[in-house]
Design a protein around this motif. Structure first.
Motif, PDB file in Angstrom:
ATOM      1  N   HIS A  91       0.824  -1.080   0.015  1.00 32.68           N
ATOM      2  CA  HIS A  91      -0.147   0.000   0.061  1.00 32.68           C
ATOM      3  C   HIS A  91       0.905   1.389   0.067  1.00 32.68           C
ATOM      4  CE1 HIS A  91      -3.889  -2.043   1.688  1.00 32.68           C
ATOM      5  NE2 HIS A  91      -3.679  -2.445   0.455  1.00 32.68           N
ATOM      6  N   VAL A  92       1.848   1.206   0.588  1.00 32.98           N
ATOM      7  CA  VAL A  92       2.787   2.283   0.779  1.00 32.98           C
ATOM      8  C   VAL A  92       3.433   2.524  -0.675  1.00 32.98           C
ATOM      9  CG1 VAL A  92       5.171   3.268   1.608  1.00 32.98           C
ATOM     10  CG2 VAL A  92       3.392   2.238   3.273  1.00 32.98           C
ATOM     11  N   PHE A  93       3.957   1.581  -1.204  1.00 39.16           N
ATOM     12  CA  PHE A  93       4.344   1.667  -2.630  1.00 39.16           C
ATOM     13  C   PHE A  93       3.188   2.233  -3.616  1.00 39.16           C
ATOM     14  CE2 PHE A  93       8.368  -0.294  -1.082  1.00 39.16           C
ATOM     15  CZ  PHE A  93       9.173   0.210  -1.810  1.00 39.16           C
ATOM     16  N   THR A  94       2.153   1.607  -3.510  1.00 45.37           N
ATOM     17  CA  THR A  94       1.193   1.986  -4.426  1.00 45.37           C
ATOM     18  C   THR A  94       0.782   3.632  -4.357  1.00 45.37           C
ATOM     19  OG1 THR A  94      -0.070  -0.031  -4.249  1.00 45.37           O
ATOM     20  CG2 THR A  94      -1.279   1.897  -5.028  1.00 45.37           C
ATOM     21  N   ILE A  95       1.169   4.232  -3.158  1.00 46.90           N
ATOM     22  CA  ILE A  95       0.866   5.726  -2.872  1.00 46.90           C
ATOM     23  C   ILE A  95       2.008   6.451  -3.379  1.00 46.90           C
ATOM     24  CG2 ILE A  95       0.842   7.349  -1.082  1.00 46.90           C
ATOM     25  CD1 ILE A  95      -0.955   5.181   0.544  1.00 46.90           C
ATOM     26  N   ILE A  96       3.213   6.009  -2.881  1.00 46.08           N
ATOM     27  CA  ILE A  96       4.246   6.906  -3.248  1.00 46.08           C
ATOM     28  C   ILE A  96       4.702   6.717  -4.808  1.00 46.08           C
ATOM     29  CG2 ILE A  96       5.226   7.009  -0.803  1.00 46.08           C
ATOM     30  CD1 ILE A  96       7.363   4.831  -1.374  1.00 46.08           C
TER      31      ILE A  96
END
Length: 213
Positions: A91-96
């Motif tokens: 989820h963090v990578f999907t965002i950043i």
């Protein structure tokens, strides 16, 4: 349970010496603003994902790091070391990876996770208002962009490389910053973006008066 301390330590290591307006102070404000959005709009989210994405978003930005692939691997190791679950890391990578204005403008990138929309709004609010004016000037100076050229009209960008070159500091208000309020996702983000835009509009009125002596 995942811990935030290693996340902050890593971000400070990478961004602590940035002088383009994307430093550790910036990501700290984005994280604080994200928390304010959550509180103001009473949103139910994964707080670790929001805060981690806010703190880490510029550690993989090609404006800041030379090797984006290497930076992503380091961020993943950092998150894993902090105790994040595979789902949280994803989820963090999907965002950043989809946060930047240029990716949205030129590639149509969108963030559909509520956590990501919060971080996006928080990041863009830091590009507006008094802070936004200073950061734009700071970035422009670091990249040798002229402050203003009266005969140089704002551009509509269709190419990433051309976008990165920029035009002038003042044109950036029209090419990006004033487009942000209508792109906000959260109720508080929209309200605060419009308030900050009003301040910037008043600043430009004074700027033009002083520029055209």
């Amino acid at each position: 349970m995942a811990e935030m301390a290693p996340i902050y330590e890593y971000a400070k290591l990478i961004l602590g010496s940035d002088y383009t307006g994307h430093g550790f102070d910036h990501v700290n404000r984005v994280a604080a603003m994200a928390k304010q959005i959550i509180a103001e709009d009473q949103l139910q989210v994964d707080d670790f994902v929001v805060e981690s994405a806010a703190i880490l978003h510029d550690t993989i930005d090609d404006k800041v790091v030379a090797d984006v692939t290497k930076a992503k691997a380091e961020v993943e190791n950092c998150l894993r070391g902090a105790g994040a679950t595979p789902e949280q890391i994803s989820h963090v990578f999907t965002i950043i990876e989809n946060l930047s204005f240029s990716k949205e403008l030129l590639a149509g990138a969108q963030v559909t996770l509520l956590e990501g929309q919060i971080v996006k709004d928080a990041d863009r609010l830091d590009a507006l208002g008094a802070i936004g004016i200073l950061r734009t000037s700071y970035f422009g100076g670091a990249h040798q962009h002229p402050i203003h050229e009266s005969e140089r009209a704002p551009k509509t960008f269709t190419d990433h490389a051309d976008y990165r070159k920029g035009t002038t500091v003042i044109n950036h208000f029209y090419e990006k910053l004033f487009l942000l309020p209508e792109k906000m996702h959260t109720a508080f983000g929209k309200k605060e973006a419009l308030r900050r835009k009003e301040f910037m509009t008043a600043f430009l009125t004074e700027f033009y008066q002083e520029w055209d002596v």
